[in-house]
Design a protein around this motif. Structure first.
Motif, mmCIF file in Angstrom:
data_model
loop_
_atom_site.group_PDB
_atom_site.id
_atom_site.type_symbol
_atom_site.label_atom_id
_atom_site.label_comp_id
_atom_site.label_asym_id
_atom_site.label_seq_id
_atom_site.Cartn_x
_atom_site.Cartn_y
_atom_site.Cartn_z
ATOM 1 N N LYS A 148 52.164 -38.996 82.902
ATOM 2 C CA LYS A 148 50.773 -39.537 84.006
ATOM 3 C C LYS A 148 51.946 -40.808 83.928
ATOM 4 O O LYS A 148 52.275 -41.566 82.912
ATOM 5 N N ILE A 149 52.346 -41.658 85.120
ATOM 6 C CA ILE A 149 53.370 -42.530 84.739
ATOM 7 C C ILE A 149 52.885 -43.809 85.315
ATOM 8 O O ILE A 149 52.001 -43.372 86.919
ATOM 9 N N LYS A 150 53.025 -45.041 84.817
ATOM 10 C CA LYS A 150 52.523 -45.918 85.657
ATOM 11 C C LYS A 150 53.771 -46.825 85.725
ATOM 12 O O LYS A 150 54.543 -47.302 84.821
ATOM 13 N N ILE A 151 54.099 -47.484 86.566
ATOM 14 C CA ILE A 151 55.178 -48.530 86.627
ATOM 15 C C ILE A 151 54.794 -49.933 86.597
ATOM 16 O O ILE A 151 54.096 -50.306 87.561
ATOM 17 N N ASN A 152 55.653 -51.372 86.311
ATOM 18 C CA ASN A 152 55.043 -52.596 86.870
ATOM 19 C C ASN A 152 56.379 -53.176 86.838
ATOM 20 O O ASN A 152 57.564 -52.753 86.283
ATOM 21 N N SER A 153 56.557 -52.993 88.643
ATOM 22 C CA SER A 153 57.318 -53.842 88.541
ATOM 23 C C SER A 153 57.435 -55.362 89.307
ATOM 24 O O SER A 153 56.702 -56.331 88.892
ATOM 25 N N LYS A 154 58.300 -55.725 88.876
ATOM 26 C CA LYS A 154 58.942 -57.568 89.025
ATOM 27 C C LYS A 154 60.154 -57.529 89.477
ATOM 28 O O LYS A 154 61.179 -56.820 88.925
ATOM 29 N N VAL A 155 60.452 -58.778 90.565
ATOM 30 C CA VAL A 155 60.858 -59.758 91.429
ATOM 31 C C VAL A 155 62.068 -60.681 90.576
ATOM 32 O O VAL A 155 60.826 -61.869 90.256
ATOM 33 N N GLU A 156 63.431 -60.375 89.862
ATOM 34 C CA GLU A 156 64.065 -60.855 89.104
ATOM 35 C C GLU A 156 65.067 -61.710 89.911
ATOM 36 O O GLU A 156 65.979 -60.984 90.161
ATOM 37 N N VAL A 157 65.074 -62.582 90.943
ATOM 38 C CA VAL A 157 66.306 -63.364 91.685
ATOM 39 C C VAL A 157 66.510 -64.729 91.178
ATOM 40 O O VAL A 157 65.752 -65.417 90.341
ATOM 41 N N ASP B 45 58.930 -37.544 74.541
ATOM 42 C CA ASP B 45 60.141 -38.882 73.738
ATOM 43 C C ASP B 45 60.485 -39.375 74.722
ATOM 44 O O ASP B 45 61.041 -39.940 75.722
ATOM 45 N N ARG B 46 60.484 -41.142 74.077
ATOM 46 C CA ARG B 46 61.328 -42.025 75.079
ATOM 47 C C ARG B 46 62.815 -42.213 75.707
ATOM 48 O O ARG B 46 63.228 -42.694 75.851
ATOM 49 N N LYS B 47 62.922 -41.612 74.150
ATOM 50 C CA LYS B 47 64.824 -41.469 74.390
ATOM 51 C C LYS B 47 65.069 -40.260 75.882
ATOM 52 O O LYS B 47 66.033 -40.511 76.082
ATOM 53 N N VAL C 203 60.397 -48.708 77.980
ATOM 54 C CA VAL C 203 59.486 -47.850 78.085
ATOM 55 C C VAL C 203 58.764 -47.615 77.507
ATOM 56 O O VAL C 203 59.288 -47.640 76.186
ATOM 57 N N ILE C 204 57.390 -47.590 77.331
ATOM 58 C CA ILE C 204 56.388 -47.131 76.239
ATOM 59 C C ILE C 204 55.619 -45.827 76.186
ATOM 60 O O ILE C 204 54.933 -45.363 77.765
ATOM 61 N N THR C 205 55.082 -45.197 75.919
ATOM 62 C CA THR C 205 55.127 -43.851 75.644
ATOM 63 C C THR C 205 53.314 -43.397 74.946
ATOM 64 O O THR C 205 53.852 -44.465 73.482
ATOM 65 N N PHE C 206 52.655 -43.073 75.217
ATOM 66 C CA PHE C 206 51.284 -42.532 74.649
ATOM 67 C C PHE C 206 51.076 -41.465 74.435
ATOM 68 O O PHE C 206 50.425 -40.798 75.951
ATOM 69 N N GLY C 207 51.547 -40.258 74.311
ATOM 70 C CA GLY C 207 50.737 -38.834 74.430
ATOM 71 C C GLY C 207 51.777 -38.851 76.220
ATOM 72 O O GLY C 207 52.848 -38.749 75.950
ATOM 73 N N GLU C 208 50.554 -37.641 76.419
ATOM 74 C CA GLU C 208 51.135 -38.159 77.965
ATOM 75 C C GLU C 208 51.756 -39.040 79.416
ATOM 76 O O GLU C 208 51.851 -39.175 80.239
ATOM 77 N N GLU C 209 50.998 -39.845 78.404
ATOM 78 C CA GLU C 209 51.563 -41.399 79.251
ATOM 79 C C GLU C 209 52.924 -42.165 78.981
ATOM 80 O O GLU C 209 53.218 -42.337 77.658
ATOM 81 N N VAL C 210 53.027 -43.035 80.352
ATOM 82 C CA VAL C 210 53.921 -43.344 79.630
ATOM 83 C C VAL C 210 54.076 -44.718 80.697
ATOM 84 O O VAL C 210 53.613 -44.353 82.156
#
Length: 375
Positions: free
Chosen positions: A74-83, A4-6, A33-40
């Motif tokens: 199953k977690i995937k994190i896309n990180s980016k830096v904004e200064v 559940d995304r919330k 945050v995006i969810t696909f079944g057990e993937e987030v």
């Protein structure tokens, strides 16, 4: 099981980015945050380039989702830096000097000048051109630490103007108020007079080409610090502290001063001096006389880099008293310690210059916040 995304967003509201007060969702660090079944998939936006903050934030996100939402996620994190964009340098820079590093401490007696001297010779040994401005007006110690107490800067003519030529020792160029006063003479000056003397040593000197200028700042947070940041665009500041609570409380104030909106000078990291004692006859033993890893923990709490720790070694004190910085002791543990710390400082400077715009010389235009000002 479908995540559940919330529920995930609610869980992420329990954690913060190091050095920020708001939680990750409220601060906007969690962009999506995006969810696909057990993937987030979590899109993370950071406003600091520090790698250790990015790594800690990613670890906190994974741990929180696994503990509060689902251990099977199953977690995937896309990180980016904004200064945020900032204006280019507006202050008066010194031609030929690439990086200006302030070395500061919240209180006296933590070995700031000793660390400055050893950083300087370590940089010189690495092949960099280095200078030291001894801005500790009321307690100048660089002439003693470099064994040049009896030296005096000579006058040279550069482009038709008379300039001071810094004293050179161990391939480090040095200017200090100690060159112009008797060793037994106290410097009894008010703030404006001290600031004027500093400006002369900064701008009326023939520093030549330098990769690094180290500024040995006085203890505390006061007049001289403001004069320096108003006179020069400082690349960054290194904070020196010992591990005990009293020193750490003052070091924290030093960090907050430089990171405040009014000053906004990057803090490159914290060095822990007098970290532990190892007897010569028991080289494997470590005795944490002043407490353990206090500065390391403070760096983590404030979201700045921990640059390394310097042990209590008798030869460091002896070398400073004899005018030969301990980092010059070839093959010694102290040489290795300061080499490691210096490499970390250089790396932080490189990262800072790649990811942040040039620092402005500070312009203080109001007296807001000064309780003594009459309205």
């Amino acid at each position: 099981m479908k995540l559940d995304r919330k529920e995930i967003l609610k869980a992420l509201e329990t954690i913060t980015i190091a050095g920020e007060g708001k939680n990750m969702v409220e601060s906007g660090a969690i962009a999506n945050v995006i969810t696909f079944g057990e993937e987030v998939i979590v899109d993370l936006v950071l406003h600091t380039p520090a790698m250790h903050i990015k790594k800690r934030a990613e670890e906190d996100i994974k741990k929180t989702i696994l503990e509060l939402v689902s251990p099977d996620a199953k977690i995937k994190i896309n990180s980016k830096v904004e200064v945020a964009d900032k204006p280019e340098i507006k202050g008066k820079s010194i031609p030929g000097i690439k990086n200006i590093i302030g070395v500061a401490s919240g209180k006296g007696g933590v070995g700031k000048s000793t660390v400055t001297a050893n950083l300087a010779v370590s940089l010189a040994k690495m092949g960099f051109s280095v200078g030291i401005l001894d801005a500790d007006i009321y307690g100048p110690s660089m002439p003693i630490m470099f064994d040049v107490e009896s030296e005096k800067p000579i006058s040279v003519t550069v482009d038709g103007k008379s300039k001071m030529k810094p004293v050179e020792s161990y391939e480090v160029k040095i200017l200090s108020i100690g060159f112009f006063t008797s060793p037994s003479q106290a410097v009894i000056w008010r703030g404006p007079m001290a600031s004027k003397a500093l400006n002369q040593m900064i701008f009326d000197a023939d520093w030549g080409e330098l990769d690094f200028m180290l500024i040995d700042l006085p203890p505390g947070t006061g007049d001289i610090h403001l004069s320096i940041v108003q006179s020069l665009p400082i690349t960054g500041v290194v904070i020196v502290s010992t591990p005990q609570a009293v020193a750490l409380a003052d070091a924290k104030k030093g960090v907050s001063m430089f990171m405040s909106e009014a000053i906004n000078v990057p803090v490159l990291g914290i060095i822990e001096n007098m970290a532990y004692f190892t007897p010569e006859e028991l080289p494997e033993n470590k005795y944490y006389i002043f407490g353990k890893e206090g500065a390391r923990n403070l760096a983590e709490d404030l979201g700045v880099s921990f640059l390394g720790e310097v042990p209590i070694v008798q030869s460091i004190r002896e070398a400073g008293d004899y005018g030969r910085p301990a980092a010059m002791q070839t093959g010694s543990i102290i040489e290795t310690v300061f080499e490691g710390i210096t490499r970390n400082v250089v790396q932080e400077v490189v990262s800072r210059n790649e990811n942040l715009p040039a620092t402005e010389a500070v312009k203080i235009t109001t007296m807001a916040g000064c309780s003594a000002v009459k309205k």
